[in-house]
Scaffold this motif. Structure first.
Motif, PDB file in Angstrom:
ATOM      1  N   UNK A 391      42.653 123.489  77.053  1.00 33.40           N
ATOM      2  CA  UNK A 391      41.196 123.311  77.188  1.00 33.40           C
ATOM      3  C   UNK A 391      40.447 124.599  76.857  1.00 33.40           C
ATOM      4  N   UNK A 392      41.034 125.713  77.295  1.00 32.91           N
ATOM      5  CA  UNK A 392      40.355 127.001  77.081  1.00 32.91           C
ATOM      6  C   UNK A 392      40.406 127.462  75.633  1.00 32.91           C
ATOM      7  N   UNK A 393      41.228 126.795  74.844  1.00 30.22           N
ATOM      8  CA  UNK A 393      41.320 127.168  73.429  1.00 30.22           C
ATOM      9  C   UNK A 393      40.552 126.195  72.518  1.00 30.22           C
ATOM     10  N   UNK A 394      39.737 125.361  73.155  1.00 25.35           N
ATOM     11  CA  UNK A 394      38.876 124.448  72.383  1.00 25.35           C
ATOM     12  C   UNK A 394      37.484 125.059  72.307  1.00 25.35           C
ATOM     13  N   UNK A 395      36.952 125.158  71.085  1.00 18.22           N
ATOM     14  CA  UNK A 395      35.581 125.654  70.930  1.00 18.22           C
ATOM     15  C   UNK A 395      34.749 124.600  70.203  1.00 18.22           C
ATOM     16  N   UNK A 396      33.449 124.676  70.413  1.00 17.26           N
ATOM     17  CA  UNK A 396      32.557 123.677  69.813  1.00 17.26           C
ATOM     18  C   UNK A 396      31.413 124.358  69.078  1.00 17.26           C
ATOM     19  N   UNK A 397      30.988 123.736  68.007  1.00 19.93           N
ATOM     20  CA  UNK A 397      29.789 124.171  67.288  1.00 19.93           C
ATOM     21  C   UNK A 397      28.933 122.938  67.037  1.00 19.93           C
ATOM     22  N   UNK A 398      27.667 123.026  67.424  1.00 22.36           N
ATOM     23  CA  UNK A 398      26.757 121.907  67.162  1.00 22.36           C
ATOM     24  C   UNK A 398      26.368 121.924  65.693  1.00 22.36           C
ATOM     25  N   UNK A 399      26.432 120.752  65.083  1.00 23.80           N
ATOM     26  CA  UNK A 399      26.108 120.629  63.661  1.00 23.80           C
ATOM     27  C   UNK A 399      25.236 119.390  63.504  1.00 23.80           C
ATOM     28  N   UNK A 400      23.987 119.606  63.149  1.00 22.08           N
ATOM     29  CA  UNK A 400      23.061 118.471  63.090  1.00 22.08           C
ATOM     30  C   UNK A 400      23.357 117.541  61.927  1.00 22.08           C
ATOM     31  N   UNK A 401      24.252 117.950  61.044  1.00 21.90           N
ATOM     32  CA  UNK A 401      24.651 117.074  59.932  1.00 21.90           C
ATOM     33  C   UNK A 401      25.745 116.091  60.360  1.00 21.90           C
ATOM     34  N   UNK A 402      26.282 116.311  61.537  1.00 20.65           N
ATOM     35  CA  UNK A 402      27.338 115.424  62.053  1.00 20.65           C
ATOM     36  C   UNK A 402      26.693 114.240  62.777  1.00 20.65           C
ATOM     37  N   UNK A 403      27.091 113.034  62.406  1.00 18.65           N
ATOM     38  CA  UNK A 403      26.548 111.845  63.060  1.00 18.65           C
ATOM     39  C   UNK A 403      27.151 111.638  64.440  1.00 18.65           C
ATOM     40  N   UNK A 404      26.554 110.701  65.176  1.00 19.17           N
ATOM     41  CA  UNK A 404      27.030 110.471  66.545  1.00 19.17           C
ATOM     42  C   UNK A 404      28.431 109.880  66.578  1.00 19.17           C
ATOM     43  N   UNK A 405      28.833 109.202  65.519  1.00 16.82           N
ATOM     44  CA  UNK A 405      30.192 108.629  65.503  1.00 16.82           C
ATOM     45  C   UNK A 405      31.146 109.495  64.673  1.00 16.82           C
ATOM     46  N   UNK A 406      30.736 110.761  64.449  1.00 19.21           N
ATOM     47  CA  UNK A 406      31.534 111.637  63.600  1.00 19.21           C
ATOM     48  C   UNK A 406      31.974 112.904  64.331  1.00 19.21           C
ATOM     49  N   UNK A 407      32.985 113.552  63.756  1.00 14.92           N
ATOM     50  CA  UNK A 407      33.396 114.871  64.224  1.00 14.92           C
ATOM     51  C   UNK A 407      34.160 115.543  63.090  1.00 14.92           C
TER      52      UNK A 407
END
Lengths: 481, 481
Positions: A391-407
């Motif tokens: 869990x501690x090795x997971x990072x996130x970046x918000x990307x407004x080009x990513x849809x709600x059903x996407x990653x």
């Protein structure tokens, strides 16, 4: 680009909704107050009381059956959770006659209390149906009110299904009119629009007049339930249950001519103005009876908020495709839709319940266990050293080009390799819905250990054949312990 | 000058509150987030669970007795109204065991339904107690929950009274923190803060721990009741009743460790942020236990919103002092506080219920009948040709220099004379409260025709001696039909 636009335009506008004849209603362009704000509630009420099941397209009725099946499984599956145990223990001393079943349990309560409990149960695992436009859980408030009513007075399966469609229609149209601003204000939208849905569905069954239906919606409007602040506590599941009970009570009162506002939704001090910073009444009135909101319903493959499903789906696919084990992983980087962090940004959840609001935990659990069912969100999983370490090795970046059903997922392995995955449409999303047989498997998993062997199959059969059933209440009897 | 300032500074700051040792808490100056927004709910909960009746000043307890007497009379008086008849008829089939009385009636319902009905009854005539700072009706949500509990488990009169004081304290402090902005948003403040008051009072009786009390307030926060849009319909009276029931249910659930937010009031998405456009948490936490909000409670001489009491008081005085009859009057001009037109600006009410929201009707009825009891707001009075004719000759001017308990009346007579009256402090206001004997007379008027002869006197005696009563539930038994 704002979230509502992503949600409505990017995600859904381009989508063909599986199994449904409906298209998306047009809700853009300047809104003339004179044409759009007059008699919104009355037009909705008039449609609800005059709607006839013969006019509902087959694909819509099929989607409603899927909704019933999924909801029943969730309510049965959640029925033994501590949250329900406590609610039953606390309130049973005040319950009325044993009129209706609590699914998955032996308890029988009065109609209003049964609707509360079944609404709570169905939301326990965050595994219930989700409207793709508004993240409302449509069945949660509507189905419990109807099922309790079916045990109290004669109701055929076909009429049950039609009333469910009507309730979901009313609830989701009102949600569409205020989403996303109403949600942004801080309301748990399922609990605030739910009373409208339950009132409309119950009012339909009770045969309310148009005026009585307006009053029922007024009594629903004045009883919104649910602050988002409650997420991560038992009170979140309380919201759809209480919404159901409030709406059912509203219908009972209005049916006896308990008066309320004639414009509860659209008045200057009505629900939409008081509870939202923006509103578009055309979402409520346009193409009523031509387009059905239940067409936008979706079912979850994983028991947590739909916004982290793409990340789980991608993690499971990467794990399977590459035969990964957690100890090979140096780092996981996620590029996610903004809502993912807003709703599930907890970095270090302390309980199973909290872990549903942690994309970090969900991805780690997916990688460690290789599947994400309810046990992945247990207290035990939260304290699992392997999950905690990853869990501690997971990072996130918000990307407004990513849809709600996407990653977009990138995994850096300790051996230096990098694995990439783009999920275009997560399993369970509009473009990639669960199949009927996947829904059946989900149902069986939820019923396991709660209902006797064989009962799950009979329930599944009953759900698929609901429209031919003379007595909808048989569903409750089959689903009770 | 804004309304809140008039209300808090002009009207109340200068006032000596009758019968109470309390002064007004200081809520001005810049607010430091760090000191004011931390643990607001927990501090309130901690105070509620540790508060001891021995520490409450005698003047406060006396005011609480006046509150109980006034509330009981209102609930008895409203109990036969169509609104209550319908609610009982609609919901009795779902009520649990006959645990508690509906005042003024033979019906016995479960504790939760009894609290609903008694809360509805007490607000029917708009004759209930009013907090002078926020126009909350404090007893409406609190007293029904406590009285129903008293019939369910042993509760002495002194403990009943203390729990009432605690409930009103919690409810009114939260109201103070968001008034007037929360009300301006469109919420019926009695229904939105009422669940907190009922939860705190019931939680006190049930012996909740501090953590359980926090959760009870969380369950209350997530169940606000009441849009102001409902004013003029039966649903307005539903608000304090449902608020009472929601708060009582919250206490029952929390008492079994049903979890909720730890910061339901002050969190970023908590009650105060979601339901109000402004907030001052010092109103909740400053001088807790040193100043009691029930000191600001007032009792109405007329069965309608307190904002039109100055106009009625002035009209009755002018009529009596000058031995006027309605047909002598050419015109009545009122200079009023802004809230008068905002709340009671209906020019042509169509029903008795609507007429309570018409300052024009109220003044005309006062002049025609010479007294303003419930019959002055009946359907018959609304259609009375003499009242209708005079109503059209009443005009209003908003004047921001006029306080909420003030009015300036000018009457032009047909013979050319002009009569002027300035009401500095209307009867029933902070500076001019109803006396104990006026409260008794009001009580007898309300009980007349509902309870057997002699019962009103026994009830009055029981209320004044409540602190010596071994069993608070005797009040309910005396007040039942």
């Amino acid at each position: 680009m704002k979230r509502g636009e992503i949600n409505r335009r990017g995600f859904l506008r381009a989508s063909a909704i599986s199994g449904a004849a409906a298209s998306i209603s047009s809700a853009e362009g300047p809104q003339s107050a004179s044409e759009s704000t007059r008699d919104v509630t009355r037009r909705l009420a008039a449609w609800a009381v005059t709607s006839r099941k013969e006019h509902v397209p087959a694909a819509i009725r099929r989607e409603a059956l899927r909704t019933v099946l999924n909801w029943t499984g969730c309510a049965v599956g959640g029925s033994r959770h501590e949250t329900v145990e406590i609610a039953v223990r606390a309130l049973k001393p005040f319950s009325g006659p044993e009129q209706a079943s609590v699914l998955g349990r032996k308890d029988r309560l009065d109609v209003l209390n049964a609707s509360l409990m079944n609404g709570i149960s169905s939301h326990i695992f965050d595994f219930d149906d989700t409207d793709l436009r508004t993240i409302v859980h449509p069945a949660g408030p509507v189905a419990p009110a109807l099922l309790a009513l079916a045990e109290y007075r004669p109701l055929s399966g076909a009429d049950f299904l039609h009333a469910l469609i009507v309730g979901v229609e009313v609830e989701c149209r009102i949600a569409n009119a205020v989403y996303p601003q109403h949600y942004d204000v801080g309301w748990h939208i399922t609990g605030t629009v739910g009373p409208f849905g339950a009132a409309a569905a119950a009012g339909k069954v009770l045969g309310l007049s148009e005026q009585q239906m307006v009053w029922a919606l007024g009594l629903a409007a004045t009883q919104p339930v649910g602050l988002r602040e409650m997420f991560g506590t038992m009170t979140k599941s309380f919201h759809p249950g209480r919404a159901s009970q409030n709406g059912l009570m509203a219908a009972f009162l209005a049916g006896q001519n308990f008066t309320s506002s004639d414009q509860p939704i659209e008045a200057a001090r009505g629900w939409a103005n008081v509870l939202s910073s923006a509103r578009n009444y055309r979402e409520i009135t346009d193409k009523l009876g031509d387009q059905y909101q239940i067409a936008f319903n979706s079912y979850k493959p994983f028991p947590c908020g739909v916004v982290i499903h793409p990340a789980i789906d991608g993690s499971l696919q990467l794990r399977a495709d590459n035969r990964l084990t957690a100890d090979q992983i140096a780092r996981i980087d996620l590029r996610v839709h903004p809502l993912v962090l807003e709703l599930t940004g907890k970095k270090a959840p302390r309980t199973g319940l909290e872990s549903k609001f942690s994309v970090y935990h969900a991805v780690a659990a997916a990688m460690v266990y290789g599947r994400v069912g309810e046990p992945a969100f247990s207290d035990r999983a939260v304290r699992d050293p392997a999950v905690m370490a990853l869990r501690e090795r997971v990072s996130t970046t918000v990307d407004e080009a990513i849809g709600e059903d996407q990653v977009r997922i990138a995994i850096m392995l300790k051996d230096g390799r990098r694995l990439d995955k783009f999920i275009e449409h997560a399993i369970g999303s509009a473009r990639n819905p669960m199949t009927d047989s996947q829904l059946e498997a989900k149902f069986k998993g939820l019923a396991e250990g709660v209902l006797p062997a064989g009962r799950a199959s009979r329930l599944i059969d009953f759900c698929w054949n609901l429209e031919q059933a003379a007595d909808a209440a048989h569903l409750a009897r089959l689903a009770a312990a």
